[in-house]
Write an enzyme that holds these catalytic residues in place. Structure first.
Site, PDB file in Angstrom:
ATOM      1  N   HIS A 188       0.848  -1.203   0.000  1.00 14.40           N
ATOM      2  CA  HIS A 188       0.000   0.000   0.000  1.00 14.40           C
ATOM      3  C   HIS A 188       0.872   1.237   0.000  1.00 14.40           C
ATOM      4  O   HIS A 188       1.818   1.349   0.773  1.00 14.40           O
ATOM      5  CB  HIS A 188      -0.963   0.014   1.196  1.00 14.40           C
ATOM      6  CG  HIS A 188      -0.318  -0.213   2.522  1.00 14.40           C
ATOM      7  ND1 HIS A 188       0.061  -1.457   2.975  1.00 14.40           N
ATOM      8  CD2 HIS A 188       0.043   0.652   3.498  1.00 14.40           C
ATOM      9  CE1 HIS A 188       0.604  -1.358   4.157  1.00 14.40           C
ATOM     10  NE2 HIS A 188       0.626  -0.071   4.503  1.00 14.40           N
ATOM     11  N   HIS A 221       1.093   5.189   0.749  1.00 18.55           N
ATOM     12  CA  HIS A 221       0.432   6.229   1.547  1.00 18.55           C
ATOM     13  C   HIS A 221       0.517   7.554   0.793  1.00 18.55           C
ATOM     14  O   HIS A 221       1.601   7.947   0.348  1.00 18.55           O
ATOM     15  CB  HIS A 221       1.166   6.430   2.883  1.00 18.55           C
ATOM     16  CG  HIS A 221       1.105   5.284   3.835  1.00 18.55           C
ATOM     17  ND1 HIS A 221       0.257   5.259   4.921  1.00 18.55           N
ATOM     18  CD2 HIS A 221       1.806   4.110   3.895  1.00 18.55           C
ATOM     19  CE1 HIS A 221       0.444   4.147   5.613  1.00 18.55           C
ATOM     20  NE2 HIS A 221       1.383   3.424   5.013  1.00 18.55           N
TER      21      HIS A 221
HETATM   22  P1  5GP Z   1       1.651   0.390   7.376  1.00 23.73           P
HETATM   23  O1  5GP Z   1       2.309   0.690   8.689  1.00 23.73           O
HETATM   24  O2  5GP Z   1       1.421  -1.081   7.177  1.00 23.73           O
HETATM   25  O3  5GP Z   1       2.360   1.032   6.222  1.00 23.73           O
HETATM   26  O4  5GP Z   1       0.268   1.126   7.429  1.00 23.73           O
HETATM   27  C1  5GP Z   1      -0.953   0.492   7.530  1.00 23.73           C
HETATM   28  C2  5GP Z   1      -1.999   1.585   7.524  1.00 23.73           C
HETATM   29  O5  5GP Z   1      -3.248   0.971   7.369  1.00 23.73           O
HETATM   30  C3  5GP Z   1      -2.044   2.405   8.817  1.00 23.73           C
HETATM   31  O6  5GP Z   1      -1.856   3.777   8.487  1.00 23.73           O
HETATM   32  C4  5GP Z   1      -3.426   2.112   9.384  1.00 23.73           C
HETATM   33  O7  5GP Z   1      -4.022   3.255   9.954  1.00 23.73           O
HETATM   34  C5  5GP Z   1      -4.196   1.632   8.163  1.00 23.73           C
HETATM   35  N1  5GP Z   1      -5.221   0.646   8.453  1.00 23.73           N
HETATM   36  C6  5GP Z   1      -5.067  -0.478   9.208  1.00 23.73           C
HETATM   37  N2  5GP Z   1      -6.225  -1.188   9.209  1.00 23.73           N
HETATM   38  C7  5GP Z   1      -7.089  -0.497   8.433  1.00 23.73           C
HETATM   39  C8  5GP Z   1      -8.450  -0.735   8.046  1.00 23.73           C
HETATM   40  O8  5GP Z   1      -9.073  -1.718   8.424  1.00 23.73           O
HETATM   41  N3  5GP Z   1      -9.026   0.181   7.232  1.00 23.73           N
HETATM   42  C9  5GP Z   1      -8.359   1.284   6.791  1.00 23.73           C
HETATM   43  N4  5GP Z   1      -9.027   2.138   5.995  1.00 23.73           N
HETATM   44  N5  5GP Z   1      -7.078   1.537   7.133  1.00 23.73           N
HETATM   45  C10 5GP Z   1      -6.457   0.663   7.953  1.00 23.73           C
END
Ligand code: 5GP
Ligand code: ZN
Length: 145
Positions: free
Chosen positions: A103, A105
């Protein structure tokens, strides 16, 4: 490679099994608001197929993912009247990736918002000699041949 992983929260969003504030959908990519935003408009852009790392994507999926980011960045900035944005991937758990589904951001930024540039994400800066820098450049370049 698996297209969908039943244990993956983002695959469940793709499948419509859990709700999201979806803002954009193309053939191969999906964008939705981050549930715990770092800024208004914080948006996640994912390939619809399940892969953990950027390097796991095939060329077509990578192209679609980047094109979706490219299309969305100005739209997101405009929607929240941002002055700029950070666009970044946490690629692997060592880099802070918590959801093991690629993903990107899009984090809108505002003048004087108190945030930092992307340079703030790493640990202590290494002291590297010219010879070490040459070796590193060679090691990367020879792997691209
Ligand atoms: P990572 O640290 O893996 O790059 O970021 C994961 C992101 O996914 C975090 O910013 C968190 O807030 C978001 N996130 C986690 N679970 C969910 C979810 O169920 N729905 C949405 N819309 N975002 C999520
Ligand atoms: Zn997934």
């Amino acid at each position: 490679m698996t297209d969908s992983n039943e244990d993956c929260i983002f695959c469940r969003i793709v499948e419509g099994e859990i709700p999201s504030r979806t803002v954009y959908e193309t053939d191969g990519a999906l964008a939705f608001l981050d549930a715990n935003p770092l800024a208004p408009g914080h948006t996640l852009v994912i390939p619809t197929a399940h892969h953990q790392h950027l390097q796991d994507l095939d060329g077509h999926s990578a192209h679609v993912l980047y094109e979706t980011l490219h299309d969305l960045v100005p739209v997101v900035e405009d929607a929240v009247d941002a002055d700029g944005s950070n666009v970044a991937f946490n690629n692997g758990s060592a880099a802070g990736q918590e959801v093991p589904h690629v993903h990107g951001h899009i984090v809108p930024r505002f003048e004087n918002d108190g945030g930092s540039p992307i340079h703030a994400i790493a640990g202590e800066r290494p002291e590297l000699s010219d010879a070490e820098l040459d070796d590193i450049a060679d090691a990367i370049a020879e792997r691209t041949e």
